[in-house]
Structures are given as C-alpha cells and as structure tokens.
Design a protein around this motif. Sequence first.
Motif, PDB file in Angstrom:
ATOM      1  N   MET A   1       0.760  -1.275  -0.017  1.00  0.00           N
ATOM      2  CA  MET A   1       0.182   0.018   0.008  1.00  0.00           C
ATOM      3  C   MET A   1       0.868   1.235  -0.067  1.00  0.00           C
ATOM      4  SD  MET A   1      -3.253   0.999   2.465  1.00  0.00           S
ATOM      5  CE  MET A   1      -2.499   0.717   3.910  1.00  0.00           C
ATOM      6  N   LEU A   2       1.990   1.210   0.727  1.00  0.00           N
ATOM      7  CA  LEU A   2       2.616   2.289   0.695  1.00  0.00           C
ATOM      8  C   LEU A   2       3.709   2.604  -0.650  1.00  0.00           C
ATOM      9  CD1 LEU A   2       4.297   4.582   2.830  1.00  0.00           C
ATOM     10  CD2 LEU A   2       5.853   3.005   3.128  1.00  0.00           C
ATOM     11  N   LEU A   3       4.054   1.567  -1.263  1.00  0.00           N
ATOM     12  CA  LEU A   3       4.413   1.779  -2.340  1.00  0.00           C
ATOM     13  C   LEU A   3       3.509   2.305  -3.615  1.00  0.00           C
ATOM     14  CD1 LEU A   3       6.623  -1.609  -2.570  1.00  0.00           C
ATOM     15  CD2 LEU A   3       7.490   0.792  -2.183  1.00  0.00           C
ATOM     16  N   HIS A   4       2.088   1.795  -3.451  1.00  0.00           N
ATOM     17  CA  HIS A   4       1.099   2.229  -4.354  1.00  0.00           C
ATOM     18  C   HIS A   4       1.054   3.783  -4.295  1.00  0.00           C
ATOM     19  CE1 HIS A   4      -2.743   2.693  -6.715  1.00  0.00           C
ATOM     20  NE2 HIS A   4      -3.209   2.963  -5.451  1.00  0.00           N
ATOM     21  N   TYR A   5       0.696   4.422  -2.952  1.00  0.00           N
ATOM     22  CA  TYR A   5       0.679   5.829  -2.759  1.00  0.00           C
ATOM     23  C   TYR A   5       2.114   6.422  -3.075  1.00  0.00           C
ATOM     24  CZ  TYR A   5      -4.239   5.163  -1.089  1.00  0.00           C
ATOM     25  OH  TYR A   5      -5.366   4.678  -1.145  1.00  0.00           O
ATOM     26  N   SER A   6       3.090   5.947  -2.978  1.00  0.00           N
ATOM     27  CA  SER A   6       4.177   6.636  -3.105  1.00  0.00           C
ATOM     28  C   SER A   6       4.267   7.069  -4.723  1.00  0.00           C
ATOM     29  CB  SER A   6       5.347   5.823  -2.508  1.00  0.00           C
ATOM     30  OG  SER A   6       5.580   5.853  -1.278  1.00  0.00           O
ATOM     31  N   SER A   7       4.036   5.749  -5.352  1.00  0.00           N
ATOM     32  CA  SER A   7       4.175   5.791  -6.902  1.00  0.00           C
ATOM     33  C   SER A   7       2.914   6.796  -7.404  1.00  0.00           C
ATOM     34  CB  SER A   7       3.864   4.549  -7.617  1.00  0.00           C
ATOM     35  OG  SER A   7       2.739   4.017  -7.401  1.00  0.00           O
ATOM     36  N   LEU A  30       2.197   2.875  10.731  1.00  0.00           N
ATOM     37  CA  LEU A  30       3.342   1.961  10.994  1.00  0.00           C
ATOM     38  C   LEU A  30       4.014   2.258  12.248  1.00  0.00           C
ATOM     39  CD1 LEU A  30       4.500   1.629   7.191  1.00  0.00           C
ATOM     40  CD2 LEU A  30       3.296  -0.019   8.700  1.00  0.00           C
ATOM     41  N   GLY A  31       4.119   3.584  12.467  1.00  0.00           N
ATOM     42  CA  GLY A  31       4.873   4.149  13.578  1.00  0.00           C
ATOM     43  C   GLY A  31       4.122   3.724  15.200  1.00  0.00           C
ATOM     44  N   ASP A  32       2.887   3.709  14.932  1.00  0.00           N
ATOM     45  CA  ASP A  32       2.076   3.321  16.056  1.00  0.00           C
ATOM     46  C   ASP A  32       2.188   1.638  16.468  1.00  0.00           C
ATOM     47  OD1 ASP A  32       1.075   5.696  16.460  1.00  0.00           O
ATOM     48  OD2 ASP A  32      -0.947   5.356  15.494  1.00  0.00           O
ATOM     49  N   LEU A  33       2.181   0.866  15.143  1.00  0.00           N
ATOM     50  CA  LEU A  33       2.485  -0.505  15.229  1.00  0.00           C
ATOM     51  C   LEU A  33       3.806  -0.980  15.826  1.00  0.00           C
ATOM     52  CD1 LEU A  33       0.780  -1.871  11.992  1.00  0.00           C
ATOM     53  CD2 LEU A  33      -0.041  -2.130  14.378  1.00  0.00           C
ATOM     54  N   GLN A  34       5.043  -0.149  15.328  1.00  0.00           N
ATOM     55  CA  GLN A  34       6.309  -0.278  15.696  1.00  0.00           C
ATOM     56  C   GLN A  34       6.132   0.040  17.393  1.00  0.00           C
ATOM     57  OE1 GLN A  34       8.638  -1.719  14.257  1.00  0.00           O
ATOM     58  NE2 GLN A  34       7.912  -1.801  12.044  1.00  0.00           N
ATOM     59  N   TYR A  40      11.480   1.086  19.106  1.00  0.00           N
ATOM     60  CA  TYR A  40      11.326   2.232  19.324  1.00  0.00           C
ATOM     61  C   TYR A  40      12.237   3.126  18.148  1.00  0.00           C
ATOM     62  CZ  TYR A  40       9.736   1.109  23.942  1.00  0.00           C
ATOM     63  OH  TYR A  40       8.801   0.391  24.926  1.00  0.00           O
ATOM     64  N   LEU A  41      13.185   2.614  17.708  1.00  0.00           N
ATOM     65  CA  LEU A  41      14.043   2.800  16.658  1.00  0.00           C
ATOM     66  C   LEU A  41      13.135   3.145  15.402  1.00  0.00           C
ATOM     67  CD1 LEU A  41      16.705   4.128  15.607  1.00  0.00           C
ATOM     68  CD2 LEU A  41      17.366   2.042  15.105  1.00  0.00           C
ATOM     69  N   GLU A  42      12.298   2.011  15.026  1.00  0.00           N
ATOM     70  CA  GLU A  42      11.630   2.050  13.727  1.00  0.00           C
ATOM     71  C   GLU A  42      10.396   2.695  14.068  1.00  0.00           C
ATOM     72  OE1 GLU A  42      12.125   0.416  10.790  1.00  0.00           O
ATOM     73  OE2 GLU A  42      14.134  -0.290  11.678  1.00  0.00           O
ATOM     74  N   ALA A  43      10.002   2.954  15.131  1.00  0.00           N
ATOM     75  CA  ALA A  43       8.795   3.956  15.359  1.00  0.00           C
ATOM     76  C   ALA A  43       9.336   5.329  15.251  1.00  0.00           C
ATOM     77  CB  ALA A  43       8.073   3.602  16.636  1.00  0.00           C
ATOM     78  N   SER A  50       6.513  10.465   8.563  1.00  0.00           N
ATOM     79  CA  SER A  50       4.965  11.365   8.578  1.00  0.00           C
ATOM     80  C   SER A  50       5.215  12.535   8.783  1.00  0.00           C
ATOM     81  CB  SER A  50       4.320  10.519   9.780  1.00  0.00           C
ATOM     82  OG  SER A  50       3.198  11.025   9.675  1.00  0.00           O
ATOM     83  N   ILE A  51       6.006  13.158   9.732  1.00  0.00           N
ATOM     84  CA  ILE A  51       6.096  14.517  10.055  1.00  0.00           C
ATOM     85  C   ILE A  51       6.719  15.262   8.613  1.00  0.00           C
ATOM     86  CG2 ILE A  51       7.466  16.092  11.162  1.00  0.00           C
ATOM     87  CD1 ILE A  51       7.145  14.385  13.523  1.00  0.00           C
TER      88      ILE A  51
END
Length: 161
Positions: A1-7, A30-34, A40-43, A50-51
């Motif tokens: 999904m991320l790749l689709h919206y990035s394209s 994705l940050g919430d899930l991480q 914490y690093l991935e989050a 996002s910011i």
Amino acid sequence: MLLHYSSMLNKANSNQDHYAILLSRIHQILGDLQLTDENYLEAALEYRNSIAYLKDLLPSKELPAHMASGDIILPIIRNMLKLGLTYEHRRTNNSAYVIYYELICMLIDFRYVDESKLGLKLKVEKAEDWRDKKYVLYRGINLILELLQFKLFIDKIIPYS
C-alpha cells in the motif's frame, strides 16, 4: 500500500496534497504498530517520515484554510508528541526535549491571531536564556492616538463640573 501511494505521489509530480496526507497517515500507523511492538527506533523513523510529508505541505500559501488548520497541523502535533514519547521510551530524554521544544516553537509561530486587527503589535525580544524568546504584545501608536482623540471628544460633549 505504501509503494502504491508513493508511486501515485510521484506520478502526480507532488501536486496532489491528498497523496502526501495519505502517505503521512500510513507512516503514522506504521509508527504506532512499531511503538506497540516496542521497536522504538523503527517507530521514531516512521513518525519522522510522517512529519516530513506534512511539513512539506505546511509552508504552502496556496492551501485552503481548512487544510492548514485541520488536515496538516493537527497530525503534525500528534506525530511530534508520539515521536517525543518514543524518545522517552528509548530513554533519550534530550532528544525528547528537543522535539517538544520544536513543537512549542512551531505552535507559537503558527497562530491564528492577527495582532494588527486588534490594534496590537508583536515584538519578539531575546530573553536571558539563549533558547528562549519573549513575545510581547503592545498597543500601537495609532490606537493610543485614537483613544486620546475619543477622550477629548467626550470631554467636549460632557464637560467636567
């Protein structure tokens, strides 16, 4: 999904703000899930992405008022608070402090009050501490002159006995 919206965003040549907001929201989720998984690093990386998408939209003057107020500034605030919380969980309190300080400065700069409509002027003074700024509202000279003229007018109509 991320790749689709990035394209989709790349195909639109970054003219479609809607795709940037969607990508920002995906990174936030994705940050919430991480963060829930205690990665914490991935989050922190997801919240930063996002910011970044939202901050690209923020300085644009062509945005409608509802976009600048609700769809952009509120998710930025939410993501910066979550990023600060992530840094607190990682026990990097200095980084959390920097994020919170950046958020406070951004909120002070992004206000909805037009001082000139209220007859006030804003002056930014440096405080004793190099990190702080002192924001002072004062009345402009024109407002004081108008008040003095009004008082003289009232004194002519209703003289003191």
